[in-house]
Every structure is written in C-alpha cells, then in structure tokens.
Design a protein around this motif. Structure first.
Motif, PDB file in Angstrom:
ATOM      1  N   LEU A   1     -23.568 -26.830  34.976  1.00 38.98           N
ATOM      2  CA  LEU A   1     -24.314 -26.036  35.967  1.00 38.98           C
ATOM      3  C   LEU A   1     -25.653 -25.587  35.388  1.00 38.98           C
ATOM      4  O   LEU A   1     -25.752 -25.254  34.203  1.00 38.98           O
ATOM      5  CB  LEU A   1     -23.509 -24.801  36.376  1.00 38.98           C
ATOM      6  CG  LEU A   1     -22.200 -25.012  37.137  1.00 38.98           C
ATOM      7  CD1 LEU A   1     -21.685 -23.674  37.656  1.00 38.98           C
ATOM      8  CD2 LEU A   1     -22.378 -25.989  38.285  1.00 38.98           C
ATOM      9  N   SER A   2     -26.628 -25.516  36.251  1.00 38.80           N
ATOM     10  CA  SER A   2     -27.917 -24.964  35.831  1.00 38.80           C
ATOM     11  C   SER A   2     -27.831 -23.444  35.847  1.00 38.80           C
ATOM     12  O   SER A   2     -26.909 -22.853  36.436  1.00 38.80           O
ATOM     13  CB  SER A   2     -29.013 -25.420  36.796  1.00 38.80           C
ATOM     14  OG  SER A   2     -28.829 -24.783  38.052  1.00 38.80           O
ATOM     15  N   ALA A   3     -28.797 -22.808  35.215  1.00 40.99           N
ATOM     16  CA  ALA A   3     -28.858 -21.341  35.235  1.00 40.99           C
ATOM     17  C   ALA A   3     -28.965 -20.824  36.667  1.00 40.99           C
ATOM     18  O   ALA A   3     -28.393 -19.793  37.020  1.00 40.99           O
ATOM     19  CB  ALA A   3     -30.037 -20.858  34.396  1.00 40.99           C
ATOM     20  N   TYR A   4     -29.678 -21.548  37.528  1.00 38.81           N
ATOM     21  CA  TYR A   4     -29.810 -21.151  38.936  1.00 38.81           C
ATOM     22  C   TYR A   4     -28.465 -21.186  39.646  1.00 38.81           C
ATOM     23  O   TYR A   4     -28.132 -20.299  40.432  1.00 38.81           O
ATOM     24  CB  TYR A   4     -30.784 -22.088  39.673  1.00 38.81           C
ATOM     25  CG  TYR A   4     -32.230 -21.820  39.369  1.00 38.81           C
ATOM     26  CD1 TYR A   4     -32.806 -20.591  39.699  1.00 38.81           C
ATOM     27  CD2 TYR A   4     -33.019 -22.794  38.779  1.00 38.81           C
ATOM     28  CE1 TYR A   4     -34.146 -20.348  39.433  1.00 38.81           C
ATOM     29  CE2 TYR A   4     -34.359 -22.550  38.495  1.00 38.81           C
ATOM     30  CZ  TYR A   4     -34.914 -21.320  38.824  1.00 38.81           C
ATOM     31  OH  TYR A   4     -36.218 -21.076  38.558  1.00 38.81           O
ATOM     32  N   GLU A   5     -27.725 -22.264  39.384  1.00 45.14           N
ATOM     33  CA  GLU A   5     -26.420 -22.399  40.050  1.00 45.14           C
ATOM     34  C   GLU A   5     -25.460 -21.290  39.599  1.00 45.14           C
ATOM     35  O   GLU A   5     -24.708 -20.738  40.398  1.00 45.14           O
ATOM     36  CB  GLU A   5     -25.832 -23.781  39.763  1.00 45.14           C
ATOM     37  CG  GLU A   5     -26.568 -24.891  40.508  1.00 45.14           C
ATOM     38  CD  GLU A   5     -26.162 -26.275  40.019  1.00 45.14           C
ATOM     39  OE1 GLU A   5     -26.094 -27.187  40.856  1.00 45.14           O
ATOM     40  OE2 GLU A   5     -25.931 -26.444  38.797  1.00 45.14           O
ATOM     41  N   ARG A   6     -25.472 -20.982  38.330  1.00 47.49           N
ATOM     42  CA  ARG A   6     -24.621 -19.900  37.824  1.00 47.49           C
ATOM     43  C   ARG A   6     -25.046 -18.568  38.449  1.00 47.49           C
ATOM     44  O   ARG A   6     -24.230 -17.777  38.900  1.00 47.49           O
ATOM     45  CB  ARG A   6     -24.709 -19.790  36.292  1.00 47.49           C
ATOM     46  CG  ARG A   6     -24.303 -21.029  35.545  1.00 47.49           C
ATOM     47  CD  ARG A   6     -24.261 -20.768  34.042  1.00 47.49           C
ATOM     48  NE  ARG A   6     -23.048 -20.064  33.676  1.00 47.49           N
ATOM     49  CZ  ARG A   6     -21.894 -20.678  33.450  1.00 47.49           C
ATOM     50  NH1 ARG A   6     -21.804 -21.981  33.515  1.00 47.49           N
ATOM     51  NH2 ARG A   6     -20.833 -19.982  33.149  1.00 47.49           N
ATOM     52  N   ASP A   7     -26.350 -18.353  38.454  1.00 47.91           N
ATOM     53  CA  ASP A   7     -26.859 -17.076  38.962  1.00 47.91           C
ATOM     54  C   ASP A   7     -26.558 -16.910  40.453  1.00 47.91           C
ATOM     55  O   ASP A   7     -26.308 -15.805  40.928  1.00 47.91           O
ATOM     56  CB  ASP A   7     -28.367 -16.981  38.704  1.00 47.91           C
ATOM     57  CG  ASP A   7     -28.857 -15.553  38.842  1.00 47.91           C
ATOM     58  OD1 ASP A   7     -28.233 -14.655  38.236  1.00 47.91           O
ATOM     59  OD2 ASP A   7     -29.836 -15.325  39.580  1.00 47.91           O
ATOM     60  N   ASP A   8     -26.571 -18.017  41.176  1.00 45.03           N
ATOM     61  CA  ASP A   8     -26.230 -17.989  42.592  1.00 45.03           C
ATOM     62  C   ASP A   8     -24.830 -17.411  42.805  1.00 45.03           C
ATOM     63  O   ASP A   8     -24.590 -16.597  43.699  1.00 45.03           O
ATOM     64  CB  ASP A   8     -26.231 -19.437  43.099  1.00 45.03           C
ATOM     65  CG  ASP A   8     -27.086 -19.610  44.320  1.00 45.03           C
ATOM     66  OD1 ASP A   8     -27.776 -18.646  44.696  1.00 45.03           O
ATOM     67  OD2 ASP A   8     -27.061 -20.704  44.889  1.00 45.03           O
ATOM     68  N   ARG A   9     -23.902 -17.838  41.991  1.00 43.80           N
ATOM     69  CA  ARG A   9     -22.516 -17.359  42.127  1.00 43.80           C
ATOM     70  C   ARG A   9     -22.397 -15.903  41.672  1.00 43.80           C
ATOM     71  O   ARG A   9     -21.669 -15.115  42.280  1.00 43.80           O
ATOM     72  CB  ARG A   9     -21.571 -18.260  41.328  1.00 43.80           C
ATOM     73  CG  ARG A   9     -21.618 -19.703  41.809  1.00 43.80           C
ATOM     74  CD  ARG A   9     -20.548 -20.519  41.126  1.00 43.80           C
ATOM     75  NE  ARG A   9     -20.792 -21.956  41.312  1.00 43.80           N
ATOM     76  CZ  ARG A   9     -19.970 -22.907  40.884  1.00 43.80           C
ATOM     77  NH1 ARG A   9     -18.855 -22.575  40.245  1.00 43.80           N
ATOM     78  NH2 ARG A   9     -20.258 -24.175  41.088  1.00 43.80           N
ATOM     79  N   ILE A  10     -23.115 -15.575  40.602  1.00 49.53           N
ATOM     80  CA  ILE A  10     -23.086 -14.184  40.116  1.00 49.53           C
ATOM     81  C   ILE A  10     -23.642 -13.248  41.188  1.00 49.53           C
ATOM     82  O   ILE A  10     -23.030 -12.237  41.532  1.00 49.53           O
ATOM     83  CB  ILE A  10     -23.900 -14.064  38.800  1.00 49.53           C
ATOM     84  CG1 ILE A  10     -23.226 -14.855  37.678  1.00 49.53           C
ATOM     85  CG2 ILE A  10     -24.062 -12.592  38.406  1.00 49.53           C
ATOM     86  CD1 ILE A  10     -24.109 -15.035  36.439  1.00 49.53           C
ATOM     87  N   GLN A  11     -24.797 -13.612  41.738  1.00 51.23           N
ATOM     88  CA  GLN A  11     -25.477 -12.719  42.692  1.00 51.23           C
ATOM     89  C   GLN A  11     -24.766 -12.640  44.040  1.00 51.23           C
ATOM     90  O   GLN A  11     -24.784 -11.598  44.689  1.00 51.23           O
ATOM     91  CB  GLN A  11     -26.923 -13.200  42.935  1.00 51.23           C
ATOM     92  CG  GLN A  11     -27.801 -13.216  41.699  1.00 51.23           C
ATOM     93  CD  GLN A  11     -27.990 -11.838  41.077  1.00 51.23           C
ATOM     94  OE1 GLN A  11     -27.911 -10.821  41.766  1.00 51.23           O
ATOM     95  NE2 GLN A  11     -28.200 -11.794  39.774  1.00 51.23           N
ATOM     96  N   ASN A  12     -24.152 -13.737  44.463  1.00 51.56           N
ATOM     97  CA  ASN A  12     -23.539 -13.773  45.794  1.00 51.56           C
ATOM     98  C   ASN A  12     -22.063 -13.388  45.822  1.00 51.56           C
ATOM     99  O   ASN A  12     -21.552 -13.016  46.879  1.00 51.56           O
ATOM    100  CB  ASN A  12     -23.706 -15.166  46.404  1.00 51.56           C
ATOM    101  CG  ASN A  12     -25.126 -15.423  46.840  1.00 51.56           C
ATOM    102  OD1 ASN A  12     -25.610 -14.804  47.780  1.00 51.56           O
ATOM    103  ND2 ASN A  12     -25.808 -16.315  46.137  1.00 51.56           N
ATOM    104  N   LEU A  13     -21.387 -13.498  44.693  1.00 50.94           N
ATOM    105  CA  LEU A  13     -19.942 -13.233  44.673  1.00 50.94           C
ATOM    106  C   LEU A  13     -19.566 -12.116  43.702  1.00 50.94           C
ATOM    107  O   LEU A  13     -18.983 -11.103  44.089  1.00 50.94           O
ATOM    108  CB  LEU A  13     -19.177 -14.518  44.314  1.00 50.94           C
ATOM    109  CG  LEU A  13     -19.337 -15.656  45.332  1.00 50.94           C
ATOM    110  CD1 LEU A  13     -18.735 -16.944  44.785  1.00 50.94           C
ATOM    111  CD2 LEU A  13     -18.678 -15.292  46.657  1.00 50.94           C
TER     112      LEU A  13
END
Ligand SMILES: [Zn+2]
Length: 261
Positions: free
Chosen positions: A117-129
């Motif tokens: 996963l890219s940092a963006y993809e990880r951050d997406d899950r952190i921020q949204n979930l």
C-alpha cells in the motif's frame, strides 16, 4: 488498489459510517465497545481481493461478538460503539504503527488488497475508519464524564476467539483480560467463574499489550477508567440461542459485581 483520496469518496452513498452508536443515553456505568464487529469492506476496496468465505471467516471479524454486545447494551442499558468495517481493512484495536494494523496476511491467508500500500492508501483507511471510530468513543466518554465527573465509568470491550489455534484446542469458554488496572477484570472473572459450569480464562486467550491492543490502553487506561476485555469462544456463538446464553451469562456476572462501582 488505485483508490485516489483526492478525487473520490472513500464510502459510497449507501455505505454505513465508520462506526455505529447504540443506546447512546444508556444509564449504566459501563461503556461497551466492539472493535471487530463487522466483516464489511468498503466497495472501493473490492473485497480486498478475498473470497466471501474468507471474509466471513474469523480473519475478517469476531463472529458473534457484535450480537452479544448489542444484547448486553440492552440488558444493562449501556451505550455501545461498534466498528462498521472489517479488521482486515484496518484493525481498530491495533496501534497504527503495528504491522497488524493493515495486515498483509492473517492466519496464513494472504490479503491481496493489503499488499504494498502507498502512504495515501494507508492514510485513507486511517482517516476514514480508524480515527472516526476512536473519536466517537472519545466523544461518548467525554460527554459522560463531563456531565457527571463523580460518576464512575467502566470500559468493556467485547471480542470473540477461535476454538482452535495452530490445531490446538483452546480450553476456555470465555476469557477476561486487563492491563494495568485489574479491579474490574478480576471481579468479572470471579463472577463468571462462580457460574461453575464454564472454564474462564484470566488474561487468556489474550493478555492486553500496548503493542497489540489499542482500545483498552487508549480509552480505558489513559483516562483512569477500570477496564476489561471479554473474549468469547466462537463455537458458543454460532446460533441465536448461544448468543443469547452468553449475553445472559455476562449480564448476570456484571449485575453481581455492579454494586462495587
Ligand atoms: Zn477481536
């Protein structure tokens, strides 16, 4: 995994929020959480490349835990917060720095949608979930403690565990675990053990550790709340009758110790 957080929404219009609050105004001293309540995966993540049977298995969630937690919320008139998405998308009971936060494999099953996963993809899950779920727990505890600072508060997380691990049968029907503050867990353990016909684990099948747990250390211990984690063996939760029986056992155990708080 080409989801781009800057151009598309993480959730579709028909998907639930990251968390669900049940019985928010509940009068009980205890606040319930269920970190692994759901095996849902946001549509944008294409089931993480897994089959429905893998997602339905214990690697995707804690089968039966949410149903028991909902009955407890009703029986005890307690507020309950449940995560709405699978632990395989992001585990709400792991520190985000943990390698198990977004696992690349679980119980020997490779998770295609979690590879590289890219940092963006990880951050997406952190921020949204992850962040909204824990912010909801924080807000609920803040509201209750602000409205009555003298009112004692207990924090209880509800999980379920597999009957077998590495082909070894696990003897406990249920387990109660604690971290630094053992008062609540010891009382719950004793009350369950006194029911006589079940094997109750103490800090089994899992102890609570800062490296592998997030909810109890963060919401319970740092606030100084007496906290405990309950783990119920999943073979007791395969029917509505079994779920109701375990909810009733925990309800009875809690009622016998409630007077202590
Ligand atoms: Zn769990």
């Amino acid at each position: 995994m080409n989801h781009n957080p800057s151009t598309s929404a993480f959730f579709s219009a028909t998907e639930p929020a990251a968390f669900e609050v049940v019985n928010e105004q509940g009068k009980s001293n205890v606040v319930l959480v269920c970190d692994h309540a759901s095996n849902r995966v946001p549509a944008c993540l294409n089931k993480l490349g897994l089959s429905d049977s893998h997602l339905a298995d214990h690697i995707g969630w804690d089968p039966g835990a949410a149903a028991v937690a909902r009955l407890l919320a009703k029986n005890l008139d307690a507020p309950l917060i449940l995560s709405s998405y699978s632990r395989l998308v992001i585990d709400c009971n792991r520190p985000i720095a943990s390698s198990e936060s977004i696992p690349e494999q679980s119980a020997g099953i490779m998770i295609p949608g979690n590879q590289n996963l890219s940092a963006y993809e990880r951050d997406d899950r952190i921020q949204n979930l992850f962040i909204p779920y824990h912010a909801a727990i924080d807000a609920l505890l803040d509201t209750r403690l602000l409205s009555n600072p003298q009112h004692p508060a207990l924090f209880l997380s509800i999980h379920s565990f597999t009957p077998f691990l590495f082909n070894q049968q696990r003897p406990w029907h249920i387990g109660v675990s604690h971290k630094n503050d053992d008062r609540f867990a010891k009382n719950l353990y004793s009350a369950l053990a006194q029911q006589g016909d079940i094997i109750v684990g103490f800090n089994e099948p899992y102890p609570i550790e800062d490296a592998f747990d997030f909810s109890i250390p963060t919401h319970g211990e740092t606030r100084g709340l007496s906290s405990a984690m309950i783990e119920i063996r999943q073979d007791g939760l395969t029917t509505q009758t079994g779920i109701a029986r375990w909810a009733e056992r925990i309800t009875q155990a809690y009622r016998t110790i409630e007077v202590e708080y």
